[in-house]
Design a protein around this motif. Structure first.
Motif, PDB file in Angstrom:
ATOM      1  N   SER A 190       0.872  -1.159   0.000  1.00 20.32           N
ATOM      2  CA  SER A 190       0.000   0.000   0.000  1.00 20.32           C
ATOM      3  C   SER A 190       0.916   1.219   0.000  1.00 20.32           C
ATOM      4  CB  SER A 190      -0.889  -0.006   1.249  1.00 20.32           C
ATOM      5  OG  SER A 190      -1.665   1.159   1.302  1.00 20.32           O
TER       6      SER A 190
ATOM      7  N   ASP B 110      -8.516  -0.855  -3.121  1.00 20.06           N
ATOM      8  CA  ASP B 110      -8.774  -1.114  -1.704  1.00 20.06           C
ATOM      9  C   ASP B 110      -9.421   0.078  -1.010  1.00 20.06           C
ATOM     10  OD1 ASP B 110      -7.820  -3.670  -1.912  1.00 20.06           O
ATOM     11  OD2 ASP B 110      -5.860  -3.236  -1.028  1.00 20.06           O
TER      12      ASP B 110
ATOM     13  N   ILE C   5      -4.046   6.810  -1.468  1.00 17.55           N
ATOM     14  CA  ILE C   5      -3.635   5.433  -1.182  1.00 17.55           C
ATOM     15  C   ILE C   5      -3.767   4.578  -2.447  1.00 17.55           C
ATOM     16  CG2 ILE C   5      -4.099   3.349   0.169  1.00 17.55           C
ATOM     17  CD1 ILE C   5      -5.031   5.186   2.435  1.00 17.55           C
TER      18      ILE C   5
ATOM     19  N   ASP D 273      -2.643   0.811  -4.530  1.00 11.66           N
ATOM     20  CA  ASP D 273      -2.356  -0.602  -4.325  1.00 11.66           C
ATOM     21  C   ASP D 273      -1.316  -1.045  -5.350  1.00 11.66           C
ATOM     22  OD1 ASP D 273      -4.642  -0.558  -2.564  1.00 11.66           O
ATOM     23  OD2 ASP D 273      -5.889  -0.750  -4.352  1.00 11.66           O
TER      24      ASP D 273
ATOM     25  N   ASN E 161       0.879   5.326   0.282  1.00  9.64           N
ATOM     26  CA  ASN E 161       0.142   6.551   0.565  1.00  9.64           C
ATOM     27  C   ASN E 161       0.978   7.718   0.065  1.00  9.64           C
ATOM     28  OD1 ASN E 161      -1.497   8.542   1.504  1.00  9.64           O
ATOM     29  ND2 ASN E 161      -1.558   7.845   3.604  1.00  9.64           N
TER      30      ASN E 161
END
Length: 149
Positions: A42, A75, A53, A55, A44
């Motif tokens: 992940s 996500d 954010i 993926d 950010n």
């Protein structure tokens, strides 16, 4: 398989170093199954809240002997409540290599939509880096142009 795992780990280390330049990187999952290797992250993006954010998934597919780099924003989707924001999102991503999934949230007395960037897969690190820069640019534009919640 030992050599492939070592190569995979070296590539992941290099990718992690590059990704950390973009913001806070968290390793979510690491799996080794049927001679395939996979790590999920992940990311950010710096200076953004949850809209930033992303993926990321890196795979080594042993049967095909290829590395696959995957990039998405699924996500943590983007939630919007107005038509202008929906139009802005579509215009921001229009012409990019990314696909959007737009879902109406049912059961509400007002219009609300979930927008995700579906997974985009590439087989070389250079294209992955280019796509990551493009997705960051799109998300940065979203952050400044779209009213979301």
């Amino acid at each position: 398989m030992y050599k492939e795992k070592e190569t995979f780990e070296n590539i992941c280390d290099k990718v992690e170093q590059e990704l950390e330049k973009y913001g806070l990187l968290s390793k979510i999952n690491e799996t080794f199954k049927k001679n395939d290797l996979e790590i999920c992250y992940s990311l950010n993006l710096s200076g953004m809240d949850i809209i930033g954010i992303l993926d990321i998934r890196i795979q080594y597919l042993n049967d095909e002997k290829v590395f696959v780099f995957c990039l998405s924003k699924e996500d943590v989707p983007i939630y919007i409540n107005n038509c202008e924001s929906l139009k802005s999102i579509i215009s921001i991503f229009f012409g990019s290599p990314f696909s959007l999934t737009i879902k109406k949230i049912e059961g509400l007395e007002f219009a609300r939509y979930s927008v995700s960037v579906t997974e985009c897969q590439v087989k070389d690190a250079a294209t992955f880096n280019l796509y990551l820069k493009l997705l960051k640019e799109c998300v940065t534009n979203l952050n400044s142009l779209v009213i979301y919640d």
